[in-house]
Structure formats: structure tokens, C-alpha cells
Design a protein around this motif. Sequence first.
Motif, mmCIF file in Angstrom:
data_model
loop_
_atom_site.group_PDB
_atom_site.id
_atom_site.type_symbol
_atom_site.label_atom_id
_atom_site.label_comp_id
_atom_site.label_asym_id
_atom_site.label_seq_id
_atom_site.Cartn_x
_atom_site.Cartn_y
_atom_site.Cartn_z
ATOM 1 N N ASP A 167 0.857 -1.187 0.000
ATOM 2 C CA ASP A 167 0.000 0.000 0.000
ATOM 3 C C ASP A 167 0.893 1.237 0.000
ATOM 4 O O ASP A 167 2.117 1.130 0.015
ATOM 5 C CB ASP A 167 -0.964 0.006 1.194
ATOM 6 N N LEU A 168 0.291 2.404 -0.008
ATOM 7 C CA LEU A 168 1.040 3.651 -0.142
ATOM 8 C C LEU A 168 1.974 3.917 1.040
ATOM 9 O O LEU A 168 3.183 4.044 0.875
ATOM 10 C CB LEU A 168 0.061 4.808 -0.307
ATOM 11 N N ARG A 169 1.439 3.984 2.227
ATOM 12 C CA ARG A 169 2.263 4.324 3.398
ATOM 13 C C ARG A 169 3.221 3.196 3.768
ATOM 14 O O ARG A 169 4.361 3.439 4.157
ATOM 15 C CB ARG A 169 1.372 4.680 4.578
ATOM 16 N N ALA A 206 6.133 3.395 1.371
ATOM 17 C CA ALA A 206 7.064 4.460 1.754
ATOM 18 C C ALA A 206 7.906 4.032 2.948
ATOM 19 O O ALA A 206 9.102 4.317 3.016
ATOM 20 C CB ALA A 206 6.306 5.748 2.061
ATOM 21 N N GLU A 216 4.116 0.648 -7.683
ATOM 22 C CA GLU A 216 3.085 1.480 -8.288
ATOM 23 C C GLU A 216 2.380 2.350 -7.251
ATOM 24 O O GLU A 216 2.070 3.515 -7.509
ATOM 25 C CB GLU A 216 2.055 0.624 -9.036
ATOM 26 N N TYR A 217 2.117 1.791 -6.077
ATOM 27 C CA TYR A 217 1.482 2.567 -5.012
ATOM 28 C C TYR A 217 2.324 3.788 -4.648
ATOM 29 O O TYR A 217 1.810 4.892 -4.511
ATOM 30 C CB TYR A 217 1.315 1.718 -3.738
ATOM 31 N N ILE A 218 3.599 3.566 -4.487
ATOM 32 C CA ILE A 218 4.503 4.644 -4.071
ATOM 33 C C ILE A 218 4.578 5.714 -5.146
ATOM 34 O O ILE A 218 4.504 6.908 -4.857
ATOM 35 C CB ILE A 218 5.912 4.085 -3.774
ATOM 36 N N ARG A 251 2.415 6.526 -7.428
ATOM 37 C CA ARG A 251 1.168 7.289 -7.542
ATOM 38 C C ARG A 251 0.983 8.248 -6.382
ATOM 39 O O ARG A 251 0.471 9.352 -6.545
ATOM 40 C CB ARG A 251 -0.043 6.354 -7.577
ATOM 41 N N GLY A 252 1.389 7.842 -5.208
ATOM 42 C CA GLY A 252 1.111 8.633 -4.014
ATOM 43 C C GLY A 252 2.157 9.666 -3.660
ATOM 44 O O GLY A 252 1.843 10.679 -3.033
ATOM 45 N N TYR A 253 3.396 9.425 -4.039
ATOM 46 C CA TYR A 253 4.492 10.337 -3.706
ATOM 47 C C TYR A 253 5.218 10.706 -4.990
ATOM 48 O O TYR A 253 6.064 9.949 -5.472
ATOM 49 C CB TYR A 253 5.472 9.685 -2.720
ATOM 50 N N GLU A 254 4.894 11.856 -5.519
ATOM 51 C CA GLU A 254 5.458 12.292 -6.789
ATOM 52 C C GLU A 254 6.973 12.454 -6.698
ATOM 53 O O GLU A 254 7.474 13.174 -5.840
ATOM 54 C CB GLU A 254 4.827 13.625 -7.212
#
Length: 69
Positions: free
Chosen positions: A21-23, A26, A45-47, A49-52
Motif C-alpha cells: 500500500d502507499l504508506r 514508503a 506502483e502505489y509509491i 502514484r502517491g508520492y510524486e
Amino acid sequence: GKIAVVKGVKKLTGAVVEATDLRGGAAVVLGGLVAKGKTTVKNIEYILRGYEELDKKLNKIGANIKIEK
């Protein structure tokens, strides 16, 4: 009155890990930066999309991150 107690290891070793997942993704990137050895993060892909441009931003402050396609 809320407290979180976290117990872990004294040092981290590089490994192949997966972002789920995103967090969490990271977090494994940051863990990989402090680990001894190479860390490979799969399913980024999550990272992305969430952290440019997270890789570029971290590289600017001394990280060594390469995205392989």
C-alpha cells in the motif's frame, strides 16, 4: 494517555520486499535506506502514484535510489 511501544531489531539488513500500500511502501523504502546492503522494493506502483518523484527527492538529500523497469 495513549502510548505506542515499538520493539524491533538493532539494525536492518537489505532484502527483497514488496509495497502492499502507499504508506507501507514508503516505510519499506525508508527502512531500505537505513539497512545495510541492497534493498529491492517490488510493486512500487502505489509509491509512484502517491508520492510524486519520491526517488528524485530522496536522491537529492543523499539517497541512492534507482527505479528499474
